[in-house]
Write a protein that holds these residues in place. Structure first.
Motif, PDB file in Angstrom:
ATOM      1  N   TYR A  47      -5.566   7.847  -7.752  1.00  0.00           N
ATOM      2  CA  TYR A  47      -4.369   8.679  -7.704  1.00  0.00           C
ATOM      3  C   TYR A  47      -3.273   8.125  -8.607  1.00  0.00           C
ATOM      4  CZ  TYR A  47      -1.093  12.057  -5.994  1.00  0.00           C
ATOM      5  OH  TYR A  47      -0.209  13.087  -5.938  1.00  0.00           O
ATOM      6  N   VAL A  48      -2.915   6.880  -8.432  1.00  0.00           N
ATOM      7  CA  VAL A  48      -1.890   6.233  -9.251  1.00  0.00           C
ATOM      8  C   VAL A  48      -2.374   4.823  -9.575  1.00  0.00           C
ATOM      9  CG1 VAL A  48       0.485   5.416  -9.369  1.00  0.00           C
ATOM     10  CG2 VAL A  48      -0.016   7.534  -8.158  1.00  0.00           C
ATOM     11  N   THR A  49      -2.493   4.514 -10.846  1.00  0.00           N
ATOM     12  CA  THR A  49      -2.975   3.200 -11.238  1.00  0.00           C
ATOM     13  C   THR A  49      -1.819   2.273 -11.595  1.00  0.00           C
ATOM     14  OG1 THR A  49      -3.155   3.766 -13.578  1.00  0.00           O
ATOM     15  CG2 THR A  49      -5.083   4.253 -12.185  1.00  0.00           C
ATOM     16  N   ASP A  55      13.284   6.495 -12.164  1.00  0.00           N
ATOM     17  CA  ASP A  55      13.025   7.303 -10.969  1.00  0.00           C
ATOM     18  C   ASP A  55      11.552   7.688 -10.895  1.00  0.00           C
ATOM     19  OD1 ASP A  55      15.669   7.208 -10.144  1.00  0.00           O
ATOM     20  OD2 ASP A  55      16.160   9.233 -10.864  1.00  0.00           O
ATOM     21  N   LYS A  56      10.975   8.066 -12.029  1.00  0.00           N
ATOM     22  CA  LYS A  56       9.553   8.435 -12.056  1.00  0.00           C
ATOM     23  C   LYS A  56       8.672   7.229 -11.732  1.00  0.00           C
ATOM     24  CE  LYS A  56      10.144  12.332 -15.152  1.00  0.00           C
ATOM     25  NZ  LYS A  56       9.980  12.847 -16.510  1.00  0.00           N
ATOM     26  N   ILE A  61       5.784   4.583  -4.959  1.00  0.00           N
ATOM     27  CA  ILE A  61       5.744   5.149  -3.603  1.00  0.00           C
ATOM     28  C   ILE A  61       4.431   5.892  -3.379  1.00  0.00           C
ATOM     29  CG2 ILE A  61       6.772   6.901  -2.093  1.00  0.00           C
ATOM     30  CD1 ILE A  61       9.504   6.113  -3.423  1.00  0.00           C
ATOM     31  N   ALA A  62       4.025   6.692  -4.352  1.00  0.00           N
ATOM     32  CA  ALA A  62       2.777   7.448  -4.219  1.00  0.00           C
ATOM     33  C   ALA A  62       1.587   6.512  -4.063  1.00  0.00           C
ATOM     34  CB  ALA A  62       2.580   8.358  -5.427  1.00  0.00           C
ATOM     35  N   CYS A  87      -2.635   4.220   2.404  1.00  0.00           N
ATOM     36  CA  CYS A  87      -2.686   4.431   3.853  1.00  0.00           C
ATOM     37  C   CYS A  87      -3.694   5.492   4.275  1.00  0.00           C
ATOM     38  CB  CYS A  87      -1.300   4.822   4.367  1.00  0.00           C
ATOM     39  SG  CYS A  87      -0.035   3.585   4.045  1.00  0.00           S
ATOM     40  N   VAL A  88      -4.411   6.106   3.358  1.00  0.00           N
ATOM     41  CA  VAL A  88      -5.263   7.243   3.699  1.00  0.00           C
ATOM     42  C   VAL A  88      -6.668   6.856   4.158  1.00  0.00           C
ATOM     43  CG1 VAL A  88      -4.014   8.780   2.150  1.00  0.00           C
ATOM     44  CG2 VAL A  88      -6.083   7.656   1.342  1.00  0.00           C
TER      45      VAL A  88
END
Length: 90
Positions: free
Chosen positions: A8-10, A53-54, A60-61, A67-68
Protein backbone atom coordinates in the motif's frame (compact mmCIF):
# COMPACT_ATOMS: atom_id res chain seq x y z
CA UNK A 1 4.94 -5.74 8.73
CA UNK A 2 2.20 -7.25 6.61
CA UNK A 3 2.43 -7.65 2.86
CA UNK A 4 -0.68 -5.48 2.47
CA UNK A 5 1.06 -2.61 4.25
CA UNK A 6 4.18 -3.05 2.15
CA UNK A 7 2.21 -2.90 -1.08
CA UNK A 8 0.00 0.00 0.00
CA UNK A 9 2.66 2.53 1.03
CA UNK A 10 6.37 1.81 0.81
CA UNK A 11 9.24 3.40 2.67
CA UNK A 12 10.63 4.40 -0.71
CA UNK A 13 7.45 6.38 -1.50
CA UNK A 14 7.74 8.23 1.80
CA UNK A 15 11.47 8.86 1.36
CA UNK A 16 10.94 10.13 -2.19
CA UNK A 17 8.26 12.53 -0.99
CA UNK A 18 10.50 13.83 1.82
CA UNK A 19 13.44 14.32 -0.54
CA UNK A 20 11.17 16.30 -2.86
CA UNK A 21 10.10 18.44 0.11
CA UNK A 22 13.73 19.02 1.08
CA UNK A 23 14.57 20.08 -2.48
CA UNK A 24 11.66 22.51 -2.51
CA UNK A 25 12.76 23.97 0.81
CA UNK A 26 16.32 24.38 -0.50
CA UNK A 27 14.78 26.28 -3.41
CA UNK A 28 12.98 28.60 -0.99
CA UNK A 29 16.25 29.30 0.82
CA UNK A 30 17.89 30.17 -2.51
CA UNK A 31 15.00 32.46 -3.34
CA UNK A 32 15.43 34.23 -0.01
CA UNK A 33 19.16 34.67 -0.64
CA UNK A 34 18.33 36.12 -4.07
CA UNK A 35 15.83 38.52 -2.44
CA UNK A 36 13.00 37.22 -4.62
CA UNK A 37 9.54 38.80 -4.30
CA UNK A 38 7.41 37.81 -1.32
CA UNK A 39 4.68 36.36 -3.56
CA UNK A 40 7.15 33.97 -5.24
CA UNK A 41 8.52 32.80 -1.91
CA UNK A 42 5.04 32.22 -0.50
CA UNK A 43 4.01 30.15 -3.52
CA UNK A 44 7.03 27.90 -3.00
CA UNK A 45 6.45 27.69 0.76
CA UNK A 46 2.88 26.56 0.06
CA UNK A 47 4.30 23.84 -2.21
CA UNK A 48 6.66 22.72 0.58
CA UNK A 49 3.78 22.61 3.06
CA UNK A 50 1.63 20.57 0.68
CA UNK A 51 4.48 18.14 0.03
CA UNK A 52 5.13 17.62 3.76
CA UNK A 53 1.38 17.15 4.36
CA UNK A 54 1.36 14.43 1.70
CA UNK A 55 4.36 12.74 3.34
CA UNK A 56 2.53 12.80 6.67
CA UNK A 57 -0.51 11.18 5.07
CA UNK A 58 1.68 8.44 3.60
CA UNK A 59 3.21 7.74 7.01
CA UNK A 60 -0.27 7.60 8.59
CA UNK A 61 -1.56 5.33 5.82
CA UNK A 62 1.39 2.99 6.26
CA UNK A 63 0.86 2.85 10.01
CA UNK A 64 -2.85 2.13 9.66
CA UNK A 65 -2.17 -0.52 7.03
CA UNK A 66 0.05 -2.31 9.55
CA UNK A 67 -3.05 -2.88 11.70
CA UNK A 68 -5.06 -4.88 9.14
CA UNK A 69 -3.54 -8.30 9.82
CA UNK A 70 -6.51 -9.54 11.86
CA UNK A 71 -9.31 -7.69 10.08
CA UNK A 72 -12.10 -9.20 8.00
CA UNK A 73 -11.85 -8.75 4.22
CA UNK A 74 -14.79 -6.30 4.13
CA UNK A 75 -13.18 -4.20 6.85
CA UNK A 76 -9.88 -4.15 4.95
CA UNK A 77 -11.68 -3.01 1.78
CA UNK A 78 -13.46 -0.24 3.71
CA UNK A 79 -10.20 0.84 5.30
CA UNK A 80 -8.45 0.80 1.95
CA UNK A 81 -11.15 3.02 0.48
CA UNK A 82 -10.85 5.41 3.42
CA UNK A 83 -7.08 5.56 3.04
CA UNK A 84 -7.46 6.31 -0.66
CA UNK A 85 -9.75 9.22 0.23
CA UNK A 86 -7.32 10.45 2.88
CA UNK A 87 -4.40 10.43 0.47
CA UNK A 88 -6.41 12.37 -2.12
CA UNK A 89 -7.39 15.16 0.28
CA UNK A 90 -5.34 18.28 0.73
Amino acid sequence: MSEAADSYVTSKQITTRLKRSAGQLDGVLRMMAEDRPCEDVLVQLAAVKSSVDKAMKLVIARNISNCVDNMATDDIENLSHSLDLLLKTK
